[in-house]
Design an enzyme around this catalytic site. Sequence first.
Site, mmCIF file in Angstrom:
data_model
loop_
_atom_site.group_PDB
_atom_site.id
_atom_site.type_symbol
_atom_site.label_atom_id
_atom_site.label_comp_id
_atom_site.label_asym_id
_atom_site.label_seq_id
_atom_site.Cartn_x
_atom_site.Cartn_y
_atom_site.Cartn_z
ATOM 1 C CE LYS A 3 42.627 38.151 40.664
ATOM 2 N NZ LYS A 3 43.480 37.092 41.198
ATOM 3 C CG ASP A 53 46.857 37.206 42.846
ATOM 4 O OD1 ASP A 53 46.445 37.157 44.027
ATOM 5 O OD2 ASP A 53 46.100 37.398 41.870
ATOM 6 N N GLY A 87 49.333 24.841 34.058
ATOM 7 C CA GLY A 87 48.374 25.921 33.803
ATOM 8 C C GLY A 87 49.055 27.102 33.137
ATOM 9 C CB ALA A 88 49.217 28.749 30.363
ATOM 10 N N GLY A 115 45.460 33.192 34.307
ATOM 11 C CA GLY A 115 45.845 34.351 35.108
ATOM 12 C C GLY A 115 46.682 33.976 36.327
ATOM 13 C CB ALA A 116 46.273 31.444 38.999
ATOM 14 C CE1 TYR A 163 39.499 30.282 48.630
ATOM 15 C CE2 TYR A 163 41.380 30.992 47.321
ATOM 16 C CZ TYR A 163 40.098 31.204 47.784
ATOM 17 O OH TYR A 163 39.398 32.318 47.397
ATOM 18 N N GLY A 196 46.293 26.265 48.747
ATOM 19 C CA GLY A 196 46.113 27.590 48.148
ATOM 20 C C GLY A 196 45.685 28.679 49.120
HETATM 21 P P1 NDP Z 1 41.950 30.893 34.156
HETATM 22 O O1 NDP Z 1 40.565 30.658 33.675
HETATM 23 O O2 NDP Z 1 42.688 32.111 33.717
HETATM 24 O O3 NDP Z 1 42.856 29.622 33.748
HETATM 25 C C1 NDP Z 1 42.389 28.318 33.949
HETATM 26 C C2 NDP Z 1 43.524 27.328 33.744
HETATM 27 O O4 NDP Z 1 43.032 26.008 34.029
HETATM 28 C C3 NDP Z 1 44.060 27.279 32.309
HETATM 29 O O5 NDP Z 1 45.427 26.959 32.340
HETATM 30 C C4 NDP Z 1 43.230 26.125 31.703
HETATM 31 O O6 NDP Z 1 43.844 25.488 30.614
HETATM 32 C C5 NDP Z 1 43.209 25.174 32.885
HETATM 33 N N1 NDP Z 1 42.100 24.218 32.772
HETATM 34 C C6 NDP Z 1 40.787 24.464 32.987
HETATM 35 N N2 NDP Z 1 40.063 23.336 32.784
HETATM 36 C C7 NDP Z 1 40.959 22.369 32.411
HETATM 37 C C8 NDP Z 1 40.831 20.997 32.072
HETATM 38 N N3 NDP Z 1 39.643 20.378 32.056
HETATM 39 N N4 NDP Z 1 41.965 20.303 31.769
HETATM 40 C C9 NDP Z 1 43.181 20.898 31.781
HETATM 41 N N5 NDP Z 1 43.354 22.213 32.104
HETATM 42 C C10 NDP Z 1 42.257 22.936 32.420
HETATM 43 O O7 NDP Z 1 41.862 30.823 35.759
HETATM 44 P P2 NDP Z 1 42.869 31.450 36.819
HETATM 45 O O8 NDP Z 1 44.254 31.220 36.321
HETATM 46 O O9 NDP Z 1 42.456 32.809 37.153
HETATM 47 O O10 NDP Z 1 42.590 30.553 38.109
HETATM 48 C C11 NDP Z 1 43.122 29.233 38.228
HETATM 49 C C12 NDP Z 1 42.967 28.786 39.664
HETATM 50 O O11 NDP Z 1 43.768 29.577 40.531
HETATM 51 C C13 NDP Z 1 41.541 28.887 40.185
HETATM 52 O O12 NDP Z 1 41.221 27.672 40.810
HETATM 53 C C14 NDP Z 1 41.603 29.992 41.209
HETATM 54 O O13 NDP Z 1 40.707 29.763 42.272
HETATM 55 C C15 NDP Z 1 43.027 29.883 41.691
HETATM 56 N N6 NDP Z 1 43.525 31.132 42.264
HETATM 57 C C16 NDP Z 1 43.905 31.118 43.557
HETATM 58 C C17 NDP Z 1 44.382 32.240 44.162
HETATM 59 C C18 NDP Z 1 44.786 32.183 45.594
HETATM 60 O O14 NDP Z 1 44.973 33.236 46.198
HETATM 61 N N7 NDP Z 1 44.957 31.002 46.152
HETATM 62 C C19 NDP Z 1 44.517 33.518 43.437
HETATM 63 C C20 NDP Z 1 44.107 33.412 42.041
HETATM 64 C C21 NDP Z 1 43.617 32.260 41.507
HETATM 65 P P3 NDP Z 1 43.555 25.995 29.102
HETATM 66 O O15 NDP Z 1 44.403 27.211 28.921
HETATM 67 O O16 NDP Z 1 43.999 24.846 28.281
HETATM 68 O O17 NDP Z 1 42.079 26.280 29.021
#
Ligand code: NDP
Length: 280
Positions: free
Chosen positions: A71, A107, A131-132, A134-135, A222, A243
């Site tokens: 993305k 999105d 969270g912080a 991409g989503a 989802y 989701g």
């Molecule tokens: P990223 O990899 O960019 O971000 C992951 C996020 O999850 C970060 O904030 C990370 O925190 C956090 N995280 C991961 N593991 C842990 C943990 N063990 N404890 C605490 N925080 C954690 O992923 P995306 O943002 O791209 O995707 C996130 C979700 O959104 C996915 O599940 C994806 O499927 C979903 N999504 C859904 C869409 C939809 O249409 N419904 C569209 C796009 C995404 P840290 O920064 O501290 O690592």
Amino acid sequence: MKPTGAAMMAGVIGQPIAHSLSPLMMAHWIEAAGLNALYGPYIASPHMFAPVALALQRSGLSGLNVTLPHKEQALVIAHRISDRADAIGAANLLTFADGEVHADNTDAPGFIGSLKASGGDPAGQRVLVLGAGGAARSIVYGLVEAGASSIIIANRNRDRAKALRDRIAPAAEITGWDGREEVVSDVDIVVNATSLGLTGQPVLDMDFTKASKPLIVADSVYSPLKTAFLRTAEEAGHKTVDGLGMLIEQGKPSFEAFFGQPAPDVDVRTPLMAALGETP
Ligand code: NDP
């Protein structure tokens, strides 16, 4: 209509791609609209993203949805970038016209559309975003655009939360990851934008009992449809939004961009749930 050699073509590019529900969703809309069109899944490793996407452009596709991990790279091949995709720093929609690539992000409106469809207009509301990544960037952008009165970001990596705030929502507050449950008493909407809860990932623990009123609790995950996060919220009496709605709502403007007409108003949620192994 069965596609012919004159079919309009579009697709989704990512790695992995086999799990993507977009081809199924688009096939339902294509059929309902009676279009001579095809929408296919395309796999590309990160270093092959640009050559594969540009080869697909040259082969006549009208555009591509872009999923993980491309993305951000999608912006690099674009001649024009929408303000929204530029601010978010990521695109999930590329359209090809007149030899140019146009990048957009659906999105953000997809999340807001899903929230609103479930009766959760964020205008004037106080929202906790977990969270912080991409989503979260898309969701926070959508919340700002939709007029949320305040946004609180909680992320395990606090620097990433600060970077998101500085980039997209300078007025947002930041709270520590371990303090996320304390904030619940002071918000109207809670959103999981982490990957916690996704099949194969740890669950997202959240105590909603400190809430002082009924909340709207939304998940970007989802698969599974009903995460432990949503189940806990539901058991505490809050309204939940899964989701899948975000996926469907981000797909509607993509369909229109590819095929020149709005996505037909048909039930795609039921077949997508079936594909996820969920019963309606
Ligand atoms: P990223 O990899 O960019 O971000 C992951 C996020 O999850 C970060 O904030 C990370 O925190 C956090 N995280 C991961 N593991 C842990 C943990 N063990 N404890 C605490 N925080 C954690 O992923 P995306 O943002 O791209 O995707 C996130 C979700 O959104 C996915 O599940 C994806 O499927 C979903 N999504 C859904 C869409 C939809 O249409 N419904 C569209 C796009 C995404 P840290 O920064 O501290 O690592």
